[in-house]
Design a protein around this motif. Sequence first.
Motif, short mmCIF file in Angstrom:
data_model
loop_
_atom_site.label_atom_id
_atom_site.label_comp_id
_atom_site.label_asym_id
_atom_site.label_seq_id
_atom_site.Cartn_x
_atom_site.Cartn_y
_atom_site.Cartn_z
N GLN A 1 0.83 -1.20 0.00
CA GLN A 1 0.00 0.00 0.00
C GLN A 1 0.87 1.25 0.00
OE1 GLN A 1 -2.73 -0.37 3.35
NE2 GLN A 1 -4.35 -0.99 1.93
N ALA A 2 0.31 2.32 -0.53
CA ALA A 2 1.02 3.60 -0.51
C ALA A 2 1.41 3.95 0.92
CB ALA A 2 0.14 4.69 -1.11
N GLY A 3 2.64 4.44 1.06
CA GLY A 3 3.18 4.74 2.38
C GLY A 3 3.96 3.61 3.00
N GLY A 4 3.86 2.44 2.41
CA GLY A 4 4.55 1.27 2.93
C GLY A 4 5.99 1.17 2.46
N SER A 5 6.61 0.05 2.80
CA SER A 5 8.02 -0.16 2.49
C SER A 5 8.24 -1.55 1.89
CB SER A 5 8.86 -0.05 3.77
OG SER A 5 8.75 1.22 4.36
N LEU A 6 9.30 -1.64 1.10
CA LEU A 6 9.76 -2.92 0.54
C LEU A 6 11.27 -2.86 0.45
CD1 LEU A 6 7.47 -3.82 -2.52
CD2 LEU A 6 7.71 -5.14 -0.40
N ARG A 7 11.90 -4.03 0.52
CA ARG A 7 13.32 -4.10 0.26
C ARG A 7 13.57 -5.07 -0.88
NH1 ARG A 7 18.45 -6.08 3.96
NH2 ARG A 7 17.57 -8.13 3.47
N LEU A 8 14.20 -4.56 -1.93
CA LEU A 8 14.58 -5.38 -3.06
C LEU A 8 16.00 -5.88 -2.87
CD1 LEU A 8 13.20 -3.25 -6.04
CD2 LEU A 8 12.01 -4.92 -4.61
N SER A 9 16.24 -7.09 -3.34
CA SER A 9 17.57 -7.69 -3.25
C SER A 9 18.06 -8.06 -4.64
CB SER A 9 17.53 -8.94 -2.38
OG SER A 9 17.09 -8.65 -1.07
N CYS A 10 19.35 -7.95 -4.83
CA CYS A 10 19.98 -8.37 -6.08
C CYS A 10 21.18 -9.23 -5.73
CB CYS A 10 20.41 -7.16 -6.89
SG CYS A 10 21.35 -7.57 -8.37
N ARG A 11 21.13 -10.47 -6.16
CA ARG A 11 22.26 -11.37 -5.96
C ARG A 11 23.09 -11.39 -7.22
NH1 ARG A 11 23.43 -15.28 -2.41
NH2 ARG A 11 21.33 -15.15 -1.51
N THR A 12 24.39 -11.17 -7.08
CA THR A 12 25.27 -11.14 -8.23
C THR A 12 26.19 -12.36 -8.23
OG1 THR A 12 27.20 -10.03 -7.29
CG2 THR A 12 25.33 -8.65 -7.83
N SER A 13 26.71 -12.65 -9.41
CA SER A 13 27.61 -13.78 -9.53
C SER A 13 29.05 -13.39 -9.22
CB SER A 13 27.53 -14.38 -10.94
OG SER A 13 27.86 -13.41 -11.91
N GLU A 14 29.28 -12.07 -9.06
CA GLU A 14 30.60 -11.57 -8.76
C GLU A 14 30.57 -10.78 -7.45
OE1 GLU A 14 32.09 -13.22 -12.18
OE2 GLU A 14 33.24 -12.13 -10.67
N THR A 15 31.68 -10.70 -6.79
CA THR A 15 31.76 -9.85 -5.60
C THR A 15 31.49 -8.41 -6.01
OG1 THR A 15 33.36 -11.32 -4.59
CG2 THR A 15 33.27 -9.07 -3.75
N VAL A 16 30.54 -7.76 -5.33
CA VAL A 16 30.08 -6.44 -5.80
C VAL A 16 31.19 -5.40 -5.77
CG1 VAL A 16 27.68 -6.89 -5.21
CG2 VAL A 16 29.18 -5.82 -3.52
N PHE A 17 32.16 -5.56 -4.92
CA PHE A 17 33.22 -4.58 -4.85
C PHE A 17 34.14 -4.64 -6.07
CE2 PHE A 17 32.19 -2.73 -0.93
CZ PHE A 17 31.74 -3.73 -0.09
N THR A 18 34.05 -5.70 -6.84
CA THR A 18 34.87 -5.79 -8.05
C THR A 18 34.12 -5.26 -9.28
OG1 THR A 18 34.13 -8.01 -8.68
CG2 THR A 18 35.96 -7.85 -7.11
N ILE A 19 32.84 -4.99 -9.13
CA ILE A 19 32.03 -4.50 -10.25
C ILE A 19 32.12 -2.98 -10.29
CG2 ILE A 19 29.72 -4.36 -11.20
CD1 ILE A 19 29.13 -7.04 -9.88
N ASN A 20 32.34 -2.44 -11.50
CA ASN A 20 32.59 -1.00 -11.63
C ASN A 20 31.42 -0.16 -11.11
OD1 ASN A 20 33.88 -2.09 -14.68
ND2 ASN A 20 35.15 -1.42 -12.98
#
Length: 115
Positions: A13-32
């Motif tokens: 509902q409007a005013g609410g919250s959600l958290r989206l997740s993204c799983r990557t195949s590489e360590t995120v610190f190595t991605i530009n």
Amino acid sequence: QVQLVESGGGLVQAGGSLRLSCRTSETVFTINVMGWFRQAPGKERELVARFIDVVTTYYADSVKGRFTISRGYAKNMVYLQMSSLKTEDTAVYYCNAVHNGANYWGKGTLVTVSS
């Protein structure tokens, strides 16, 4: 090649919250560059938030103060915390990575905000 898998979309509902997740195949610190885009029905895909480098973030004006991009303790996760959601936030949200000159996309996760 970087593989991206989104999760966490749904109906809220409007005013609410959600958290989206993204799983990557590489360590995120190595991605530009990593971030989130969205595409609403009948509209072009737009940038929502991204890590420009390891610490610098960018947010679209429409989500500033409401959305937060972050990395998880597991180094292959990127999140988008969305709060104070509005009906105009309804869209398919895509995880994006730019790495070694190539652009990668997940398949997207649908977020629907009801009034």
